[in-house]
Design a protein around this motif. Structure first.
Motif, PDB file in Angstrom:
ATOM      1  N   VAL A   1     -12.342  38.552  14.186  1.00  0.00           N
ATOM      2  CA  VAL A   1     -12.470  39.985  13.901  1.00  0.00           C
ATOM      3  C   VAL A   1     -13.939  40.355  14.030  1.00  0.00           C
ATOM      4  O   VAL A   1     -14.801  39.788  13.356  1.00  0.00           O
ATOM      5  CB  VAL A   1     -11.953  40.330  12.485  1.00  0.00           C
ATOM      6  CG1 VAL A   1     -12.237  41.797  12.152  1.00  0.00           C
ATOM      7  CG2 VAL A   1     -10.464  40.029  12.388  1.00  0.00           C
ATOM      8  N   ILE A   2     -14.209  41.291  14.941  1.00  0.00           N
ATOM      9  CA  ILE A   2     -15.574  41.800  15.118  1.00  0.00           C
ATOM     10  C   ILE A   2     -15.547  43.263  14.705  1.00  0.00           C
ATOM     11  O   ILE A   2     -14.885  44.088  15.348  1.00  0.00           O
ATOM     12  CB  ILE A   2     -16.037  41.626  16.578  1.00  0.00           C
ATOM     13  CG1 ILE A   2     -16.104  40.122  16.879  1.00  0.00           C
ATOM     14  CG2 ILE A   2     -17.403  42.281  16.794  1.00  0.00           C
ATOM     15  CD1 ILE A   2     -16.152  39.772  18.331  1.00  0.00           C
ATOM     16  N   GLU A   3     -16.207  43.577  13.603  1.00  0.00           N
ATOM     17  CA  GLU A   3     -16.213  44.962  13.119  1.00  0.00           C
ATOM     18  C   GLU A   3     -17.209  45.774  13.948  1.00  0.00           C
ATOM     19  O   GLU A   3     -18.363  45.367  14.083  1.00  0.00           O
ATOM     20  CB  GLU A   3     -16.669  45.023  11.663  1.00  0.00           C
ATOM     21  CG  GLU A   3     -15.785  44.340  10.665  1.00  0.00           C
ATOM     22  CD  GLU A   3     -16.438  44.384   9.279  1.00  0.00           C
ATOM     23  OE1 GLU A   3     -16.612  45.490   8.742  1.00  0.00           O
ATOM     24  OE2 GLU A   3     -16.790  43.318   8.753  1.00  0.00           O
ATOM     25  N   ASP A   4     -16.783  46.925  14.446  1.00  0.00           N
ATOM     26  CA  ASP A   4     -17.727  47.840  15.085  1.00  0.00           C
ATOM     27  C   ASP A   4     -18.174  48.859  14.025  1.00  0.00           C
ATOM     28  O   ASP A   4     -17.435  49.774  13.662  1.00  0.00           O
ATOM     29  CB  ASP A   4     -17.095  48.556  16.288  1.00  0.00           C
ATOM     30  CG  ASP A   4     -18.116  49.429  17.019  1.00  0.00           C
ATOM     31  OD1 ASP A   4     -19.208  49.669  16.465  1.00  0.00           O
ATOM     32  OD2 ASP A   4     -17.812  49.884  18.141  1.00  0.00           O
ATOM     33  N   CYS A   5     -19.385  48.635  13.533  1.00  0.00           N
ATOM     34  CA  CYS A   5     -19.926  49.454  12.432  1.00  0.00           C
ATOM     35  C   CYS A   5     -20.914  50.506  12.947  1.00  0.00           C
ATOM     36  O   CYS A   5     -21.711  51.032  12.173  1.00  0.00           O
ATOM     37  CB  CYS A   5     -20.654  48.555  11.437  1.00  0.00           C
ATOM     38  SG  CYS A   5     -19.671  47.184  10.840  1.00  0.00           S
ATOM     39  N   SER A   6     -20.855  50.801  14.231  1.00  0.00           N
ATOM     40  CA  SER A   6     -21.861  51.683  14.839  1.00  0.00           C
ATOM     41  C   SER A   6     -21.925  53.067  14.199  1.00  0.00           C
ATOM     42  O   SER A   6     -22.948  53.733  14.258  1.00  0.00           O
ATOM     43  CB  SER A   6     -21.561  51.850  16.332  1.00  0.00           C
ATOM     44  OG  SER A   6     -21.668  50.608  16.963  1.00  0.00           O
TER      45      SER A   6
END
Ligand code: PLP
Length: 379
Positions: free
Chosen positions: A155-160
């Motif tokens: 799981v790679i969270e995109d927190c942009s």
């Protein structure tokens, strides 16, 4: 006529000008311009803020996603599950890693990935899920992490769009295997140029990102792996260090403005954004829905109120991406969101008076829509 801007980066600069000018001057006279002392300090400060052991600063948010995937050795032949109602950068970044994006639908209330749609999209080539905390609203990570564990996925969270957001008390970026952040100038924590970061608690993955961002170097001119050039520059790191000190205060202001909007727009016939129970939404955007979005937007523009549409065309309907495979039934919630969403002006420097003027104009638009076609109020 009034002029209420959607974005005003000059106002933010002027509010903290002396701090920024001092930081930039310090870098200019240091003689060190890339991946130096400022970058190291920013990485330490941002990882502490995010409750994560390691942060590696890179050239952009797009690079952060690409390098996070490559750190996990995800590439050609692999699939990554994400959404279509997002910045096209998410899909571009997956393809830059060599992997293929697989698009699933969103939850229409939170605009984030619908966990119930993920399982059906998992196949033998799936390696990762990229949930995007869109508009500052945390995606529902618990079921996503559960699927990932059962199906052996990253799981790679995109927190942009979600610096400072929390999910059940924990900062976003600290829950997945890795997290990608963008510091594009308009973000809640924005540089004065491009910038990004990859966060993780895994020392081995952090080391791989650090190599990948500079030609795969173990040491100067000795590449262990094939990498790219994605370095953060020292001016951006110094600017980000200044702005990080203000981020909590700015986030509280965004949340207070969001509460004012939600009060002011109650009963105006628009669908308001929601904050999922247990989450801290950081309102990168305050996004309403309206079935006559384009007419409402024109009405506001005529009154000097700027708005934006994030995003007018879901990625799978854009000409460059029409060949992406879709799930059976398509992506109806994403397509409906693209027709209805409207981002209202939202920036910490915005005054309550300007916000009240926006609410008033939306209310005026809604009451006009409620009139019968002949304009007469029925008796
Ligand atoms: C959700 C999301 N992901 C990724 C990116 C890419 O970031 P950057 O523009 O820094 O490459 C952005 C920014 O546009 C974004 O909003």
């Amino acid at each position: 006529m009034q002029s209420i801007k959607a974005v005003d980066l000059q106002a933010q600069y002027h509010a903290i000008q002396s701090e920024i000018d001092e930081a930039v001057a310090r870098v200019l006279s240091s003689g060190q311009y890339l991946l130096g002392a400022e970058t190291g300090k920013f990485e330490a400060e941002f990882s502490t803020y995010s409750g994560v052991a390691y942060a590696a600063a890179v050239g952009s948010g797009t690079d952060a996603i690409q390098l996070a995937l490559r750190a996990c050795e995800i590439g050609p032949g692999d699939e990554v599950i994400t959404i279509a109602h997002t910045a096209v950068a998410c899909i571009a970044a997956i393809e830059l890693s060599g992997a293929s994006p697989v698009l699933v639908d969103i939850d229409p209330r939170s605009f984030t990935i619908d966990p119930e749609k993920i399982e059906a999209a998992v196949g033998p080539r799936t390696r990762a899920i990229l949930p995007v905390h869109l508009y500052g609203c945390p995606a529902d990570l618990e079921p996503i992490l559960d699927i990932a564990q059962r199906r052996n996925l990253r799981v790679i969270e995109d927190c942009s769009q979600a610096h400072g957001a929390r999910y059940h008390g924990r900062p976003v970026g600290s829950l997945g295997h890795l997290a990608a952040f963008s510091f594009y100038p308009t973000k809640n924590l924005g540089a004065m140029g491009d910038g990004g970061a990859v966060l993780t608690n895994d020392a081995r993955l952090d080391e791989r990102v650090r190599k990948l961002r500079q030609y795969g170097w173990r040491e100067r001119n000795c590449s262990d792996i094939r990498g790219v050039n994605s370095r953060m520059d020292e001016i951006q790191a110094a600017v980000l260090r200044v702005k990080l000190r203000h981020l909590e205060e700015w986030t509280e202001r965004r949340r207070a403005l969001a509460a004012l909007y939600s009060n002011g727009l109650a009963g105006c016939g628009v669908v308001l954004p929601t904050e999922p129970a247990g989450s801290r939404h950081v309102y990168h955007q305050y996004v309403i829905r309206h079935t006559q979005r384009d007419e409402l937007r024109s009405h506001l523009a005529a009154q000097g109120i700027q708005t934006q549409v994030h995003y007018p065309v879901p990625v799978h309907l854009q000409s460059a991406y029409r060949d992406l495979p879709l799930p059976p039934g398509g992506l109806p919630a994403s397509e409906c969101a693209a027709r209805e969403v409207l981002s209202l002006p939202m920036r910490p420097e915005m005054s309550a008076a300007d916000l009240a003027a926006v609410c008033e104009e939306i209310s005026a638009f809604s009451s006009r829509q409620a009139l019968p076609p002949n304009g007469l109020i029925p008796v």
